[in-house]
Each structure stands twice: as C-alpha cells, then as structure tokens.
Design an enzyme around this catalytic site. Sequence first.
Site, PDB file in Angstrom:
ATOM      1  N   ASN A  92       0.872  -1.180   0.000  1.00 57.71           N
ATOM      2  CA  ASN A  92       0.000   0.000   0.000  1.00 57.71           C
ATOM      3  C   ASN A  92       0.907   1.228   0.000  1.00 57.71           C
ATOM      4  OD1 ASN A  92      -1.840   2.027   0.422  1.00 57.71           O
ATOM      5  ND2 ASN A  92      -2.293   1.461   2.554  1.00 57.71           N
ATOM      6  N   TRP A  93       1.035   1.826  -1.179  1.00 59.92           N
ATOM      7  CA  TRP A  93       1.937   2.978  -1.294  1.00 59.92           C
ATOM      8  C   TRP A  93       1.391   4.216  -0.601  1.00 59.92           C
ATOM      9  CZ3 TRP A  93       3.011   2.865  -7.308  1.00 59.92           C
ATOM     10  CH2 TRP A  93       3.879   1.810  -7.592  1.00 59.92           C
ATOM     11  N   LYS A  94       0.083   4.190  -0.315  1.00 64.32           N
ATOM     12  CA  LYS A  94      -0.581   5.384   0.236  1.00 64.32           C
ATOM     13  C   LYS A  94      -0.353   6.562  -0.725  1.00 64.32           C
ATOM     14  CE  LYS A  94      -0.138   3.436   4.788  1.00 64.32           C
ATOM     15  NZ  LYS A  94      -0.060   3.637   6.224  1.00 64.32           N
ATOM     16  N   HIS A 108      -9.758   2.302   4.390  1.00 69.71           N
ATOM     17  CA  HIS A 108      -8.524   2.387   5.174  1.00 69.71           C
ATOM     18  C   HIS A 108      -8.719   3.389   6.308  1.00 69.71           C
ATOM     19  CE1 HIS A 108      -4.401   3.126   6.334  1.00 69.71           C
ATOM     20  NE2 HIS A 108      -4.070   2.016   5.693  1.00 69.71           N
ATOM     21  N   GLY A 151       2.120   2.456  10.878  1.00 67.87           N
ATOM     22  CA  GLY A 151       3.176   3.463  10.771  1.00 67.87           C
ATOM     23  C   GLY A 151       3.854   3.783  12.089  1.00 67.87           C
ATOM     24  N   GLU A 159      -6.305  -4.041  10.464  1.00 69.37           N
ATOM     25  CA  GLU A 159      -5.217  -3.097  10.664  1.00 69.37           C
ATOM     26  C   GLU A 159      -5.472  -2.279  11.930  1.00 69.37           C
ATOM     27  OE1 GLU A 159      -2.948  -2.207   6.805  1.00 69.37           O
ATOM     28  OE2 GLU A 159      -4.578  -0.768   6.952  1.00 69.37           O
ATOM     29  N   GLY A 208       2.645  -1.055   4.300  1.00 69.62           N
ATOM     30  CA  GLY A 208       2.742   0.363   3.958  1.00 69.62           C
ATOM     31  C   GLY A 208       4.174   0.788   3.727  1.00 69.62           C
ATOM     32  N   GLU A 261      -6.951   5.612   7.486  1.00 65.52           N
ATOM     33  CA  GLU A 261      -6.535   6.988   7.173  1.00 65.52           C
ATOM     34  C   GLU A 261      -7.657   7.736   6.467  1.00 65.52           C
ATOM     35  OE1 GLU A 261      -2.923   5.855   5.214  1.00 65.52           O
ATOM     36  OE2 GLU A 261      -2.011   5.367   7.153  1.00 65.52           O
ATOM     37  N   SER A 278       2.740  -1.931  10.459  1.00 68.15           N
ATOM     38  CA  SER A 278       4.166  -2.095  10.767  1.00 68.15           C
ATOM     39  C   SER A 278       4.726  -3.466  10.385  1.00 68.15           C
ATOM     40  CB  SER A 278       4.439  -1.785  12.247  1.00 68.15           C
ATOM     41  OG  SER A 278       4.140  -0.426  12.529  1.00 68.15           O
TER      42      SER A 278
HETATM   43  P1  PGA Z   1       2.466   0.536   7.664  1.00 69.66           P
HETATM   44  O1  PGA Z   1       1.029   0.817   7.026  1.00 69.66           O
HETATM   45  O2  PGA Z   1       2.953  -0.777   7.118  1.00 69.66           O
HETATM   46  O3  PGA Z   1       3.325   1.706   7.236  1.00 69.66           O
HETATM   47  O4  PGA Z   1       2.264   0.467   9.149  1.00 69.66           O
HETATM   48  C1  PGA Z   1       0.131  -0.223   6.783  1.00 69.66           C
HETATM   49  C2  PGA Z   1      -1.168   0.293   6.220  1.00 69.66           C
HETATM   50  O5  PGA Z   1      -1.645   1.350   6.669  1.00 69.66           O
HETATM   51  O6  PGA Z   1      -1.748  -0.318   5.297  1.00 69.66           O
END
Ligand code: PGA
Length: 256
Positions: free
Chosen positions: A12-14, A98, A177, A171, A237, A100, A216
């Site tokens: 997931n590049w976000k 997600h 993150g 998640e 991520g 976010e 993470s």
């Molecule tokens: P992360 O993000 O691996 O940077 O913790 C995962 C995600 O939000 O899909």
Amino acid sequence: MGVSMRKWIIANWKMHYGPMKAGAWIRAFRRERLPKDLDIGVAVSAVSLAAARASLGRAGVPTLGAQNTFWADEGSFTGETSPQMLKEFSLSFCLVGHSERRIHLGETDEMIAKKAEALRKKGIQPVICVGETDAQKKKGETLKIVRKQMTDALKEWDMEDDSMLPAFAYEPIWAIGTNKACSAQEARVVHEGLRQTLVKLFGERGNEVHILYGGSVDMRNVSEYLSTTEIDGVLVGSASLDPRAFGLLCRSAVPA
Ligand code: PGA
C-alpha cells in the site's frame, strides 16, 4: 479457521508515487526474484494506475489495485474516481475504508458498504480495512469494534453472488506506521473472531475469505504473520516503498 489458501502480500503505497515514480517502481520490482507460492499486489494512487499498468506490460506480478473508489459509475461527484473508471485498468482489487480515510476524510461504514458493493458489481475485489484505536483496545473493545465494522461494510453486499468474495485487512490503528506491530499471536485472536463473523454471514464460504494483517509489517516480522494459519496475508505500507527492499520482504515471507 480459513481453508488452506494462497497467501497475499499487498503493498500500500498510500499517497506516494505519481506516474513517473510509480512506473519506475514497477520496472525495478519486476527485476526481483519472487516466491511463486504467494500472490503479490500493489495498491496504487489513481493518477498513477495508467503508468503502473504500462510498466507492467504482460507481467502478471504484481497484480494492480487502487486505494479508493467512489460508488456511483458516473455523475456529479467532482474529484471522485468510479469503479467503472477503475475497471479500465483491469484491476484485481481495491482497498476500501482504510483507517486513514476514515480519520482524515470522514469515511463512514455506510460509504464503505456502498463502495464494496459497487466494486463487486464491476468484478474488482474489495479489500476492506477494519481496525480499532488504541483507546478502544485498552477498553477491551477490539473484537466488538472490528466485527461491527465488518458487518456494516457488508450491509449492501449481494450475498447471492458466488462469483466473488470480499477480502478484509485487520489493521489496528495503533500499529499503523508506528513500528509497534501487533504480534502475530495477538492478531490471530482477532482474525479468529472475524472468521466467525464471516461464517455467520456467508456460511461455509466465509472460510474462503482472505483476512490480511496490516500495521508495521516489515522484512523481519513478515514470516511470523504468514506462518500463522489464521492470517491469510499482509498489507504493507512504509516497508513497500522501496522496490528492492519490498522484493526482499516478499522473499523473507516464506521459509527458504
Ligand atoms: P504501515 O502501514 O505498514 O506503514 O504500518 C500499513 C497500512 O496502513 O496499510
């Protein structure tokens, strides 16, 4: 417990990588040696899907996905991207809900349910994200919260369609993150709870729904998740941003 299924690793590049960098990432990743018994995908920003698709050429790996969709096919929804538009990129999947997006854009369970169903109709598999906050975890509400998110996300889903199942990603918000990954042991309990809900909703077919873990995940802990029966894959991520490091993560995922 899920029936034995191929495990997934989804990057997931976000909000990273416009068309130029997305194309370069795909070309670099295509040079990586990858394990055959895993399905590897990448969730790309909508503006970079064309470049990613072009760089992929005839290669089937990684599969391409989007990070978000709207629910209507077209109309007066300025700035949105529809499942119909996404379909033109022959996507395999699309992330939905997600945390976010729930946090920064006010995405609700109702919106998520509409998005998941709209994707199903277009043959794009939704990967629906659920997860609790730190405060909810501390109050012991994790299972209650994620089961409700799951059930609500499927409120619009056509249960009669046996050609497609949704997928989920557990998640925990406190693990995203933060480098404070939820241990595989801890995640497994939540995955078991989610599986029970799926079996209630889908009957036996609920055992075939992929439930990924995200938060993470890195090249050191990935094998711990993927060797856990209840965890059907991972959503990655920050550890997916470097194509070579992500290649190494994919190779680290399975015992040599
Ligand atoms: P992360 O993000 O691996 O940077 O913790 C995962 C995600 O939000 O899909």
